[in-house]
Design an enzyme around this catalytic site. Structure first.
Site, PDB file in Angstrom:
ATOM      1  N   GLU A  29      13.016 -10.754   0.189  1.00  0.00           N
ATOM      2  CA  GLU A  29      11.538 -10.979  -0.096  1.00  0.00           C
ATOM      3  C   GLU A  29      11.434 -12.126  -1.512  1.00  0.00           C
ATOM      4  O   GLU A  29      12.327 -11.510  -2.524  1.00  0.00           O
ATOM      5  CB  GLU A  29      10.573  -9.901  -0.042  1.00  0.00           C
ATOM      6  CG  GLU A  29      10.876  -8.881  -1.218  1.00  0.00           C
ATOM      7  CD  GLU A  29       9.706  -8.261  -1.942  1.00  0.00           C
ATOM      8  OE1 GLU A  29       8.953  -9.215  -2.192  1.00  0.00           O
ATOM      9  OE2 GLU A  29       9.663  -6.900  -2.047  1.00  0.00           O
ATOM     10  N   LYS A 167       7.181   2.904  -5.370  1.00  0.00           N
ATOM     11  CA  LYS A 167       7.007   3.007  -6.889  1.00  0.00           C
ATOM     12  C   LYS A 167       6.162   4.251  -7.359  1.00  0.00           C
ATOM     13  O   LYS A 167       5.171   4.735  -6.425  1.00  0.00           O
ATOM     14  CB  LYS A 167       6.166   1.692  -7.500  1.00  0.00           C
ATOM     15  CG  LYS A 167       7.153   0.532  -7.429  1.00  0.00           C
ATOM     16  CD  LYS A 167       6.217  -0.673  -7.498  1.00  0.00           C
ATOM     17  CE  LYS A 167       7.007  -1.804  -6.729  1.00  0.00           C
ATOM     18  NZ  LYS A 167       6.490  -2.287  -5.394  1.00  0.00           N
TER      19      LYS A 167
HETATM   20  N1  PSU Z   1       9.857  -4.170  -4.971  1.00  0.00           N
HETATM   21  C1  PSU Z   1      10.237  -4.750  -6.346  1.00  0.00           C
HETATM   22  N2  PSU Z   1       9.161  -5.533  -7.017  1.00  0.00           N
HETATM   23  C2  PSU Z   1       7.961  -5.982  -6.480  1.00  0.00           C
HETATM   24  C3  PSU Z   1       7.735  -5.499  -5.006  1.00  0.00           C
HETATM   25  C4  PSU Z   1       8.812  -4.567  -4.360  1.00  0.00           C
HETATM   26  O1  PSU Z   1      11.237  -4.266  -7.028  1.00  0.00           O
HETATM   27  O2  PSU Z   1       7.233  -6.828  -6.899  1.00  0.00           O
HETATM   28  C5  PSU Z   1       6.455  -6.110  -4.374  1.00  0.00           C
HETATM   29  C6  PSU Z   1       6.840  -6.165  -2.793  1.00  0.00           C
HETATM   30  O3  PSU Z   1       6.636  -7.471  -2.523  1.00  0.00           O
HETATM   31  C7  PSU Z   1       5.916  -5.333  -2.025  1.00  0.00           C
HETATM   32  C8  PSU Z   1       4.889  -5.395  -3.291  1.00  0.00           C
HETATM   33  O4  PSU Z   1       5.354  -5.796  -0.862  1.00  0.00           O
HETATM   34  O5  PSU Z   1       5.425  -5.291  -4.515  1.00  0.00           O
HETATM   35  C9  PSU Z   1       3.759  -4.299  -3.330  1.00  0.00           C
HETATM   36  O6  PSU Z   1       2.484  -5.075  -3.376  1.00  0.00           O
HETATM   37  P1  PSU Z   1       0.957  -4.321  -3.125  1.00  0.00           P
HETATM   38  O7  PSU Z   1       0.819  -2.885  -3.819  1.00  0.00           O
HETATM   39  O8  PSU Z   1      -0.020  -5.203  -3.971  1.00  0.00           O
HETATM   40  O9  PSU Z   1       0.755  -4.492  -1.801  1.00  0.00           O
END
Ligand code: PSU
Ligand code: MN
Length: 315
Positions: A29, A167
C-alpha cells in the site's frame, strides 16, 4: 466511457505477466509511505519493500491512484511521486476511490482501498504495517465512533493481509471482536498473541497459529475453497524482537498522543497519521525504525506465502 468494471485499473507489465504466469504477487500500500512515514525516509522504504518481495521470489505491486487510474505496480517515477516532500496526495479509503478516479485526484491507498484494488487486479496477498481498527473512545465525543473501513473491506474481500496486528493506539479488544463478528480468520504467524504493531504482544490471544509459509498457504487455500468470494485472512506477524519499542516509552507516547488528539481536535482519517507522527517525533527515531522493520518483515512473509500459494495452485 465504457462499462468495463476494470477500466480504471492499470497493471504494470511485470505484474500482469506474473499474474498470467501464476507467479506469486504481493500488493503493497501507499498510505503507509505517503502518510505514515516522514517524506525523505519513505522513498527508501518503498524501494526496500519491493526489493524484499523480489528477493523472496515474488513480484511487488505497490498501489496508488495517479492521473485518474488505479496503478497496480508503480514505475520508479510514480513511486517517487507518492513519496515526494510536500506532496498533497490524498489519503484514499475504499469509499474515496470512485470520487478520486472520476475527479482525477492523486492519492495514496489505505489497507481498505489497496485490498479492494488488489482483489480486482487478481492479487491475493498484501503486506502492510498495521491494519486499521476500532479507535479508542475519547472523552467529549472527540472520536466517539471511529471504526476503520479496513475491517469492513477485509470482511468481504478475499485478500490475505500480512500485518503486525493493529496499532496499540487502537482499542484492540474491540478490534479483535469485530474481526470475529465479520468472520475474518486471524492467524498468528509464529505467535500465540495478537501483535500490537510496536510491541510483539497484546493482552489478546490469536485464535489460530501457523508456523511456516506452507502452513499459512494451506489455511488460506482451505479458507478460500470453503468460503469462495468471502472474507480475507489476517496473517498477524509480530515485529522482529530486536526492533520492538521499549514498553515504557511506548506507553508514555501513547498517552501523550491521545492528549494531543484531544487538544487539537484531530478526527477521522487524520488520527492515524497524527499519532504515528507523534511517535516518530517523540522516540528519537526508534518508532521509525520499528515501523520500517515491521513492514519489511511483513513484506518478506507475504512474499513467502504468495510463492507457496502459487506453487500449490500449480500442483
Ligand atoms: N501501517 C503502517 N502505517 C500506516 C498504515 C498502516 O505502518 O500509516 C495505514 C494503513 O493505510 C491503514 C491506515 O489502512 O493506516 C489506517 O487508517 P485509518 O485508521 O484512518 O483507517
Ligand atoms: Mn477512521
Amino acid at each position: 466511457m465504457t462499462g468495463n468494471p476494470t477500466d480504471h485499473l492499470v497493471l504494470a507489465d511485470e505484474v500482469a505477466e506474473a499474474l498470467a504466469a501464476g507467479r506469486g504477487v504481493v500488493a503493497l500500500e501507499s498510505t503507509l509511505l505517503a502518510h505514515g512515514l516522514p517524506a525523505g525516509r519513505n522513498h527508501e522504504v518503498g524501494l526496500r519493500l519491493e526489493r524484499i518481495v523480489r528477493a523472496a521470489g515474488a513480484v511487488p505491486a505497490t498501489i496508488a491512484v495517479l492521473g485518474g487510474k488505479a496503478r497496480i505496480g508503480l514505475t520508479a517515477a510514480e513511486l517517487e511521486q507518492v513519496c515526494a516532500v510536500g506532496t498533497d496526495l490524498l489519503k484514499l479509503s475504499r469509499r474515496d476511490l470512485g470520487p478520486a478516479l472520476a475527479l482525477r485526484r492523486d492519492g495514496a491507498t489505505t489497507v481498505a482501498s489497496t485490498a479492494a484494488l488488489a482483489h480486482q487486479a487478481g492479487i491475493g496477498v498484501f503486506a502492510t504495517g498495521g491494519l486499521g481498527g476500532v479507535h479508542l473512545t475519547l472523552p467529549r465525543g472527540a472520536a466517539a465512533w471511529d471504526v476503520s473501513a479496513d475491517l469492513d473491506v477485509l470482511s468481504h474481500t478475499p485478500v490475505t493481509v500480512v500485518c503486525s496486528g493493529v496499532k496499540s493506539v487502537l482499542d484492540i479488544a474491540a478490534t479483535v471482536e469485530v474481526l470475529e463478528t465479520r468472520s475474518v480468520p486471524v492467524l498468528g504467524y509464529r505467535t500465540d498473541s495478537f501483535p500490537s504493531f510496536y510491541l510483539r504482544v497484546s493482552a489478546f490471544p490469536v485464535p489460530w497459529r501457523v508456523d511456516t509459509p506452507a502452513e499459512a498457504a494451506a489455511v488460506i487455500a482451505a479458507h478460500r475453497a470453503h468460503v469462495p468470494g468471502g472474507a480475507g485472512v489476517l496473517l498477524a506477524n509480530p515485529i522482529p524482537a530486536e526492533h520492538e519499542l521499549d514498553r515504557e516509552l511506548h506507553d508514555r507516547l501513547l498517552l501523550e498522543g491521545m492528549d494531543l488528539l484531544r487538544e487539537r481536535n484531530i478526527r477521522g482519517k487524520d488520527v492515524t497519521p497524527a499519532l504515528l507522527e507523534h511517535f516518530h517525533a517523540g522516540s528519537d527515531g526508534a518508532s521509525l525504525t520499528a515501523n520500517t522493520e515491521l513492514v519489511a518483515d511483513n513484506a518478506r512473509v507475504a512474499a513467502e506465502v504468495a510463492v507457496e500459494l502459487a506453487q500449490a495452485s500449480r500442483r
